[in-house]
Design a protein around this motif. Structure first.
Motif, PDB file in Angstrom:
ATOM      1  N   SER A   1       0.813  -1.225   0.000  1.00 19.63           N
ATOM      2  CA  SER A   1       0.000   0.000   0.000  1.00 19.63           C
ATOM      3  C   SER A   1       0.842   1.268   0.000  1.00 19.63           C
ATOM      4  O   SER A   1       0.480   2.245  -0.654  1.00 19.63           O
ATOM      5  CB  SER A   1      -0.942   0.007   1.203  1.00 19.63           C
ATOM      6  N   ARG A   2       1.961   1.288   0.743  1.00 19.57           N
ATOM      7  CA  ARG A   2       2.835   2.473   0.762  1.00 19.57           C
ATOM      8  C   ARG A   2       4.035   2.183  -0.135  1.00 19.57           C
ATOM      9  O   ARG A   2       4.991   1.512   0.273  1.00 19.57           O
ATOM     10  CB  ARG A   2       3.280   2.828   2.183  1.00 19.57           C
ATOM     11  N   ILE A   3       3.962   2.691  -1.341  1.00 18.98           N
ATOM     12  CA  ILE A   3       4.973   2.389  -2.362  1.00 18.98           C
ATOM     13  C   ILE A   3       5.881   3.603  -2.528  1.00 18.98           C
ATOM     14  O   ILE A   3       5.445   4.663  -2.997  1.00 18.98           O
ATOM     15  CB  ILE A   3       4.306   2.035  -3.703  1.00 18.98           C
ATOM     16  N   GLY A   4       7.135   3.476  -2.120  1.00 17.75           N
ATOM     17  CA  GLY A   4       8.106   4.549  -2.279  1.00 17.75           C
ATOM     18  C   GLY A   4       8.768   4.486  -3.638  1.00 17.75           C
ATOM     19  O   GLY A   4       8.789   3.428  -4.289  1.00 17.75           O
ATOM     20  N   PHE A   5       9.302   5.619  -4.068  1.00 19.52           N
ATOM     21  CA  PHE A   5       9.965   5.671  -5.379  1.00 19.52           C
ATOM     22  C   PHE A   5      11.279   6.434  -5.263  1.00 19.52           C
ATOM     23  O   PHE A   5      11.324   7.541  -4.716  1.00 19.52           O
ATOM     24  CB  PHE A   5       9.067   6.354  -6.406  1.00 19.52           C
ATOM     25  N   ILE A   6      12.352   5.833  -5.775  1.00 16.62           N
ATOM     26  CA  ILE A   6      13.668   6.470  -5.829  1.00 16.62           C
ATOM     27  C   ILE A   6      14.050   6.642  -7.296  1.00 16.62           C
ATOM     28  O   ILE A   6      14.115   5.663  -8.042  1.00 16.62           O
ATOM     29  CB  ILE A   6      14.721   5.626  -5.095  1.00 16.62           C
TER      30      ILE A   6
ATOM     31  N   CYS B   1       9.306   8.252 -13.195  1.00 18.07           N
ATOM     32  CA  CYS B   1       8.800   9.130 -12.138  1.00 18.07           C
ATOM     33  C   CYS B   1       7.408   9.656 -12.493  1.00 18.07           C
ATOM     34  O   CYS B   1       6.489   9.653 -11.659  1.00 18.07           O
ATOM     35  CB  CYS B   1       9.778  10.280 -11.927  1.00 18.07           C
ATOM     36  N   ALA B   2       7.245  10.111 -13.727  1.00 20.59           N
ATOM     37  CA  ALA B   2       5.954  10.646 -14.164  1.00 20.59           C
ATOM     38  C   ALA B   2       4.865   9.581 -14.080  1.00 20.59           C
ATOM     39  O   ALA B   2       3.738   9.851 -13.636  1.00 20.59           O
ATOM     40  CB  ALA B   2       6.062  11.188 -15.583  1.00 20.59           C
ATOM     41  N   ALA B   3       5.187   8.343 -14.496  1.00 26.18           N
ATOM     42  CA  ALA B   3       4.209   7.262 -14.460  1.00 26.18           C
ATOM     43  C   ALA B   3       3.847   6.904 -13.018  1.00 26.18           C
ATOM     44  O   ALA B   3       2.684   6.609 -12.717  1.00 26.18           O
ATOM     45  CB  ALA B   3       4.762   6.037 -15.185  1.00 26.18           C
ATOM     46  N   TYR B   4       4.842   6.949 -12.129  1.00 25.46           N
ATOM     47  CA  TYR B   4       4.597   6.665 -10.709  1.00 25.46           C
ATOM     48  C   TYR B   4       3.612   7.669 -10.119  1.00 25.46           C
ATOM     49  O   TYR B   4       2.629   7.295  -9.463  1.00 25.46           O
ATOM     50  CB  TYR B   4       5.920   6.700  -9.941  1.00 25.46           C
ATOM     51  N   ILE B   5       3.849   8.953 -10.363  1.00 24.76           N
ATOM     52  CA  ILE B   5       2.983  10.000  -9.813  1.00 24.76           C
ATOM     53  C   ILE B   5       1.576   9.900 -10.392  1.00 24.76           C
ATOM     54  O   ILE B   5       0.573   9.981  -9.680  1.00 24.76           O
ATOM     55  CB  ILE B   5       3.588  11.389 -10.077  1.00 24.76           C
ATOM     56  N   GLU B   6       1.493   9.693 -11.716  1.00 22.98           N
ATOM     57  CA  GLU B   6       0.195   9.576 -12.371  1.00 22.98           C
ATOM     58  C   GLU B   6      -0.598   8.405 -11.795  1.00 22.98           C
ATOM     59  O   GLU B   6      -1.803   8.519 -11.519  1.00 22.98           O
ATOM     60  CB  GLU B   6       0.392   9.405 -13.878  1.00 22.98           C
TER      61      GLU B   6
ATOM     62  N   SER C   1      12.984  -3.095  -9.104  1.00 19.71           N
ATOM     63  CA  SER C   1      13.818  -2.156  -9.850  1.00 19.71           C
ATOM     64  C   SER C   1      13.679  -2.345 -11.357  1.00 19.71           C
ATOM     65  O   SER C   1      12.781  -3.030 -11.844  1.00 19.71           O
ATOM     66  CB  SER C   1      15.283  -2.322  -9.414  1.00 19.71           C
ATOM     67  N   PHE C   2      14.630  -1.720 -12.098  1.00 19.47           N
ATOM     68  CA  PHE C   2      14.683  -1.774 -13.556  1.00 19.47           C
ATOM     69  C   PHE C   2      16.096  -2.139 -14.027  1.00 19.47           C
ATOM     70  O   PHE C   2      17.078  -1.733 -13.413  1.00 19.47           O
ATOM     71  CB  PHE C   2      14.331  -0.412 -14.172  1.00 19.47           C
TER      72      PHE C   2
ATOM     73  N   PRO D   1       7.787   3.386   3.798  1.00 24.64           N
ATOM     74  CA  PRO D   1       7.143   2.582   2.740  1.00 24.64           C
ATOM     75  C   PRO D   1       7.265   1.101   3.055  1.00 24.64           C
ATOM     76  O   PRO D   1       8.162   0.678   3.793  1.00 24.64           O
ATOM     77  CB  PRO D   1       7.948   2.961   1.489  1.00 24.64           C
ATOM     78  N   ASP D   2       6.366   0.308   2.503  1.00 22.26           N
ATOM     79  CA  ASP D   2       6.502  -1.144   2.644  1.00 22.26           C
ATOM     80  C   ASP D   2       7.154  -1.777   1.422  1.00 22.26           C
ATOM     81  O   ASP D   2       7.483  -2.963   1.424  1.00 22.26           O
ATOM     82  CB  ASP D   2       5.163  -1.814   2.960  1.00 22.26           C
ATOM     83  N   VAL D   3       7.355  -0.972   0.370  1.00 21.67           N
ATOM     84  CA  VAL D   3       8.105  -1.415  -0.807  1.00 21.67           C
ATOM     85  C   VAL D   3       8.711  -0.175  -1.456  1.00 21.67           C
ATOM     86  O   VAL D   3       8.115   0.903  -1.423  1.00 21.67           O
ATOM     87  CB  VAL D   3       7.201  -2.179  -1.801  1.00 21.67           C
ATOM     88  N   ILE D   4       9.910  -0.333  -2.010  1.00 23.96           N
ATOM     89  CA  ILE D   4      10.590   0.771  -2.687  1.00 23.96           C
ATOM     90  C   ILE D   4      10.854   0.373  -4.131  1.00 23.96           C
ATOM     91  O   ILE D   4      11.429  -0.687  -4.401  1.00 23.96           O
ATOM     92  CB  ILE D   4      11.919   1.134  -1.998  1.00 23.96           C
ATOM     93  N   VAL D   5      10.423   1.231  -5.067  1.00 21.71           N
ATOM     94  CA  VAL D   5      10.715   1.064  -6.489  1.00 21.71           C
ATOM     95  C   VAL D   5      11.896   1.970  -6.820  1.00 21.71           C
ATOM     96  O   VAL D   5      11.854   3.172  -6.545  1.00 21.71           O
ATOM     97  CB  VAL D   5       9.506   1.460  -7.362  1.00 21.71           C
ATOM     98  N   THR D   6      12.961   1.419  -7.377  1.00 16.01           N
ATOM     99  CA  THR D   6      14.117   2.233  -7.765  1.00 16.01           C
ATOM    100  C   THR D   6      14.227   2.282  -9.287  1.00 16.01           C
ATOM    101  O   THR D   6      13.865   1.329  -9.981  1.00 16.01           O
ATOM    102  CB  THR D   6      15.427   1.678  -7.178  1.00 16.01           C
ATOM    103  N   SER D   7      14.761   3.397  -9.811  1.00 16.76           N
ATOM    104  CA  SER D   7      14.811   3.613 -11.259  1.00 16.76           C
ATOM    105  C   SER D   7      15.782   2.706 -11.982  1.00 16.76           C
ATOM    106  O   SER D   7      15.662   2.513 -13.185  1.00 16.76           O
ATOM    107  CB  SER D   7      15.158   5.074 -11.569  1.00 16.76           C
ATOM    108  N   ASN D   8      16.783   2.187 -11.276  1.00 15.30           N
ATOM    109  CA  ASN D   8      17.666   1.206 -11.907  1.00 15.30           C
ATOM    110  C   ASN D   8      18.283   0.309 -10.839  1.00 15.30           C
ATOM    111  O   ASN D   8      18.157   0.565  -9.634  1.00 15.30           O
ATOM    112  CB  ASN D   8      18.726   1.858 -12.801  1.00 15.30           C
ATOM    113  N   ASP D   9      18.937  -0.757 -11.278  1.00 16.65           N
ATOM    114  CA  ASP D   9      19.471  -1.750 -10.351  1.00 16.65           C
ATOM    115  C   ASP D   9      20.633  -1.214  -9.524  1.00 16.65           C
ATOM    116  O   ASP D   9      20.846  -1.656  -8.394  1.00 16.65           O
ATOM    117  CB  ASP D   9      19.916  -3.001 -11.126  1.00 16.65           C
ATOM    118  N   ASN D  10      21.415  -0.282 -10.086  1.00 17.44           N
ATOM    119  CA  ASN D  10      22.489   0.312  -9.291  1.00 17.44           C
ATOM    120  C   ASN D  10      21.922   0.997  -8.050  1.00 17.44           C
ATOM    121  O   ASN D  10      22.459   0.860  -6.941  1.00 17.44           O
ATOM    122  CB  ASN D  10      23.271   1.326 -10.128  1.00 17.44           C
ATOM    123  N   MET D  11      20.840   1.749  -8.220  1.00 19.99           N
ATOM    124  CA  MET D  11      20.215   2.411  -7.085  1.00 19.99           C
ATOM    125  C   MET D  11      19.591   1.393  -6.127  1.00 19.99           C
ATOM    126  O   MET D  11      19.550   1.611  -4.915  1.00 19.99           O
ATOM    127  CB  MET D  11      19.171   3.406  -7.567  1.00 19.99           C
ATOM    128  N   ALA D  12      19.124   0.279  -6.670  1.00 22.56           N
ATOM    129  CA  ALA D  12      18.577  -0.775  -5.813  1.00 22.56           C
ATOM    130  C   ALA D  12      19.664  -1.364  -4.918  1.00 22.56           C
ATOM    131  O   ALA D  12      19.417  -1.670  -3.744  1.00 22.56           O
ATOM    132  CB  ALA D  12      17.950  -1.868  -6.675  1.00 22.56           C
TER     133      ALA D  12
END
Length: 348
Positions: free
Chosen positions: A181-186, A204-209, A285-286, A252-263
């Motif tokens: 339910s609480r999805i964080g984004f990096i 980022c835009a898709a996450y916010i939308e 991640s991605f 957050p209970d899950v974090i989405v990162t923009s790439n694997d390095n950030m993960a």
């Protein structure tokens, strides 16, 4: 002598398709697996193409793409640190090696490359995102131009990319189905055209939308870095931004990162905080870089086919050199690879 018809029957395609594959027709749309099957069958049956007969007589057909310039939005150190972009470049280089094409690489700097360098090349491949002014300048000085890993949103400019917005929405739908339910984004924000566009980056835009559409948008769950100056999203960036999210009262209970390095940086921040993945906080991640499957726990991530993006960019140039006059935008599909860093949604 083996005939094209016999090869076509063995592979299960038309004779015309076999002929176009064996004569390296760049305008042919065919899956890599089918293309490989045709070539391997022809080799196994000792079929000799007209091109090979020319080579045997000392008259090899020259490649249409004699000299290629690669313009990269990253600096060399940042490109080397990001296996995904290395994969894109290797896809270009491998395809050009087969064509015996000379390659000149131009990496990110404060100045635009020499116009004469682009004008002297058969074609130019631009890797990554660029400003409107840079796009117009490169287009003006290039005979044939393809963008790889970026879609400049122009009908007449060739491009090959994966839809990161679509991939992000798929991730978020799966996370919701898994009970998160609480999805964080990096991720990152951009300042490509004079002013900072905080939500211009596609993921980022898709996450916010998506969050706003679901009535769950919380700006505190959004952790962004400025990576518009030609640097990649590194491990230390993910580590720093993950610590910002962990400092929240309601984590957050899950974090989405923009790439694997950030993960990977996020993994370190979670482990230092004494939190278990995915029991306390999940990570997704991605890119699916090679090390992703060897993390503890193995990382759930979106596989983006970087090498195929690079190969297709070269093929688009060959089509232009063969006479195609209209613009073409190619989307390479992504694949969500489920591993132990995140709960998988129940099967439908």
């Amino acid at each position: 002598m083996v005939t094209i018809k016999e090869i076509a029957k063995a592979v299960g395609v038309s004779s015309a398709t076999v002929s176009r594959v064996l004569n390296y027709d760049p305008a042919l749309s065919i899956s890599p697996a089918k293309r490989q099957a045709i070539i391997e069958t022809a080799e196994a049956l000792n079929y000799e193409t007209p091109r090979n007969r020319n080579k045997a007589n000392g008259h090899a057909a020259p490649s249409l793409l004699t000299r290629l310039v690669i313009v990269h939005f990253l600096e060399p150190s940042d490109e080397i640190a990001d296996p995904y972009y290395v994969g894109v470049r290797l896809g270009i280089e491998n395809r050009c090696r087969d064509l015996k094409t000379e390659i000149v690489k131009v990496f990110h700097s404060d100045a635009l490359p020499e116009a004469a360098l682009l004008e002297s090349a058969s074609g130019v491949i631009v890797i990554g995102k660029h400003s409107d002014n840079e796009i117009a300048w490169v287009e003006e000085h290039s005979r044939h131009l393809v963008f790889a890993d970026f879609d400049p949103k122009s009908d007449h400019i060739d491009s090959v990319f994966s839809d990161m917005g679509l991939a992000t929405r798929k991730i978020l739908d799966c996370l919701k189905a898994s009970g998160y339910s609480r999805i964080g984004f990096i991720g990152s924000h951009e300042s490509l055209n004079g002013g900072v566009q905080h939500f211009a980056e596609r993921r980022c835009a898709a996450y916010i939308e998506w969050q706003k559409k679901n009535g769950t948008f919380d700006p505190d769950l959004l952790a962004l870095a400025d990576c518009s100056g030609g640097q990649s999203l590194r491990l230390d960036t993910g580590y720093r931004l993950a610590r910002d999210l962990l400092a929240l009262t309601d984590r957050p209970d899950v974090i989405v990162t923009s790439n694997d390095n950030m993960a990977i940086g996020t993994y370190r921040a979670l482990q230092e905080a004494g939190l278990a993945i995915p029991r306390d906080i999940a990570v997704i991640s991605f890119n699916d870089i090679p090390v992703a499957q060897f993390l503890t726990p193995p990382l759930t991530t979106v596989r983006i086919h970087g090498e195929h993006i690079g190969e297709t960019a070269v093929d688009l140039l060959l089509e232009r050199l063969s006479g195609r006059s209209y613009g073409k935008q190619v989307r390479i599909a992504t694949e969500l690879v489920w591993r132990e860093s995140c709960r998988k949604p129940p099967e439908s």
